[in-house]
Design an enzyme around this catalytic site. Structure first.
Site, short mmCIF file in Angstrom:
data_model
loop_
_atom_site.label_atom_id
_atom_site.label_comp_id
_atom_site.label_asym_id
_atom_site.label_seq_id
_atom_site.Cartn_x
_atom_site.Cartn_y
_atom_site.Cartn_z
N TYR A 144 0.80 -1.07 -0.06
CA TYR A 144 0.00 0.06 0.12
C TYR A 144 0.81 1.14 -0.13
O TYR A 144 0.46 2.40 -0.41
CB TYR A 144 -1.01 0.08 1.33
CG TYR A 144 -2.21 -0.59 1.14
CD1 TYR A 144 -2.33 -1.78 0.68
CD2 TYR A 144 -3.43 0.04 1.44
CE1 TYR A 144 -3.67 -2.44 0.45
CE2 TYR A 144 -4.60 -0.31 1.23
CZ TYR A 144 -4.80 -1.80 0.71
OH TYR A 144 -5.92 -2.39 0.69
N ASP A 250 -6.41 -6.79 3.63
CA ASP A 250 -7.73 -6.27 3.28
C ASP A 250 -8.60 -7.15 2.60
O ASP A 250 -9.98 -7.05 2.64
CB ASP A 250 -7.06 -5.09 2.00
CG ASP A 250 -8.26 -4.57 1.39
OD1 ASP A 250 -9.10 -4.11 1.96
OD2 ASP A 250 -8.21 -4.42 0.11
N ASP A 254 -12.61 -8.52 4.11
CA ASP A 254 -13.98 -8.50 3.38
C ASP A 254 -14.49 -9.99 3.06
O ASP A 254 -15.79 -10.00 3.21
CB ASP A 254 -13.81 -7.77 2.03
CG ASP A 254 -13.97 -6.46 2.05
OD1 ASP A 254 -13.93 -5.83 3.28
OD2 ASP A 254 -14.47 -5.70 0.96
C1 IPM Z 1 -10.39 -0.93 4.21
C2 IPM Z 1 -10.73 -0.33 2.86
C3 IPM Z 1 -9.43 0.58 2.66
C4 IPM Z 1 -8.21 -0.43 2.15
C5 IPM Z 1 -9.64 1.41 1.30
C6 IPM Z 1 -10.80 2.03 1.11
C7 IPM Z 1 -8.60 2.35 0.98
O1 IPM Z 1 -10.80 -1.27 1.84
O2 IPM Z 1 -10.20 -0.12 5.03
O3 IPM Z 1 -10.29 -2.10 3.95
O4 IPM Z 1 -8.07 -0.97 1.20
O5 IPM Z 1 -7.58 -0.44 3.25
MG MG Z 2 -10.99 -3.40 2.25
#
Ligand code: IPM
Ligand code: MG
Length: 362
Positions: A144, A250, A254
């Site tokens: 990142y 990340d 999700d």
């Molecule tokens: C998260 C989000 C963020 C990330 C984005 C929106 C920058 O997906 O907090 O997981 O990738 O970290």
């Molecule tokens: Mg995310």
């Protein structure tokens, strides 16, 4: 004792769910005889209107003067994505705050209580017992943020690149934090990597294994990220604490949130080494349901609970809030996102009110 908190409601459902978390904080003040000073500041599209910026200096100043940030959500409707008000808003606001405050540790508590197992898209035989996973995601390093990143060349040779870097100290500090958390839970830690392909990730494995020797009481394993993605859907109950680098964290969080059914239930904490923290619900701004009074305030309320635990060292208060949430849910009250079968559907405010009453009464 006085606690200072910056409150950044942001966009979409952010302001509505923050309001419920604030009511819970007020109830905690009353019950425990303490004072929480709340200083509101704009962020995201809401800040753009006034300041032409998603993360204004004035907001940063208020955050710097606080011990914690209670964050709602940022982002606008898909149909408006190209308007300057929304362009790159999540990246600017979230990555900006993470970097500015060195919030290196992201804790995402992803939990499916067995009484909500029907909300999961997985077969009941897999999730009937529920699950409770604490993801510990490295948040300020890896692909990142590392340099160089950019674009170069032209024509068919045109290219874009990012760099993945992890320093020993970055891996050590996040690993230690994850092991400490595992010690207070079921004492199991799974470290995620891609050591079979990436040099950064075999280094990650090497360093985490070294740290693991300091925690012989924790049952430790390595798992490749592709296998972890599969194990999560086959048997999420096998995980306790899951440690990941920035990008894998990340993606897997999700996935895990999806398996848990509703994003409206998932709190998170992003911590600096000195316990300064940003507390944020997992669900985002959900502009499609904003202003309708139906959003689930629980993720925001549980994020405030995490704030009491991790920044203010008040695990007693945090447990109290969590218990209040569980009690209300167990009595069958639900917002729409988790309203399955024979339950009592209530609004954002009604659910907030019940949680407040529960905190005050117990
Ligand atoms: C998260 C989000 C963020 C990330 C984005 C929106 C920058 O997906 O907090 O997981 O990738 O970290
Ligand atoms: Mg995310």
């Amino acid at each position: 004792m006085e606690y200072k908190v910056a409150v950044l409601p942001g966009d979409g459902i952010g302001p509505e769910i923050i309001e419920e978390a604030v009511r819970v904080i007020r109830a905690v003040e009353e019950k425990y005889g303490l004072k929480v000073e709340l200083n509101y500041a704009p962020v995201g599209g809401a800040a753009w209107e006034e300041h032409g910026n998603h993360l204004p200096e004035e907001t940063l100043k208020i955050c710097r003067e606080s011990a914690a940030i209670l964050f709602g959500a940022v982002g606008g409707p898909v149909s408006e994505q190209n308007l300057p008000k929304w362009k790159d808003v999540e990246r600017t606001a979230l990555l900006g705050l993470r970097k500015e405050f060195d919030l290196f540790a992201n804790l995402r508590h992803i939990r499916l209580p067995s009484y909500l197992s029907g909300a999961s898209p997985l077969k009941n035989e897999i999730v009937k017992g529920g699950f409770d996973i604490m993801f510990v995601r490295e948040l300020t390093g890896g692909i990142y943020f590392a340099d160089p990143k950019g674009r170069a060349g032209r024509g068919s040779g045109e290219k874009a690149f990012d760099t993945m870097v992890y320093h020993r100290w970055e891996i050590e500090r996040i690993a230690r934090l994850a092991f400490e958390i595992a010690r207070k839970r079921k004492k199991k830690l799974t470290s995620i990597d891609k050591a079979n392909v990436l040099t950064t990730m075999s280094f990650w494995r090497e360093v985490v294994e070294e740290v693991a020797t300091e925690y012989p009481d924790v049952n430790f394993e390595n798992m490749l990220v592709d296998n972890a993605a599969m194990q999560l859907v086959k048997n999420p109950g096998q995980f306790d604490v899951v440690l990941c680098g920035n990008m894998f964290g990340d993606i897997l969080t999700d996935e895990a949130a999806g398996i848990a059914g509703s994003l409206g239930m998932l709190p998170s904490a992003s911590l600096r080494e000195d316990n300064f923290g940003m507390y944020e619900p997992g669900g985002g701004s959900a502009p499609d349901i904003a202003g309708k009074g139906i959003a689930n305030p629980i993720a925001q309320i549980l994020s405030a609970a995490m704030m009491f635990k991790y920044t203010f060292g008040r695990e007693d208060i945090s447990k109290d809030i969590e218990k209040a949430v569980d009690n209300v849910l167990e009595r069958g009250y639900r917002t729409l996102d988790i309203a399955l079968g024979n339950v009592k559907k209530v609004s954002t405010k009604e659910l907030g009110e019940m949680i407040v009453n529960e905190v005050l009464k117990s």
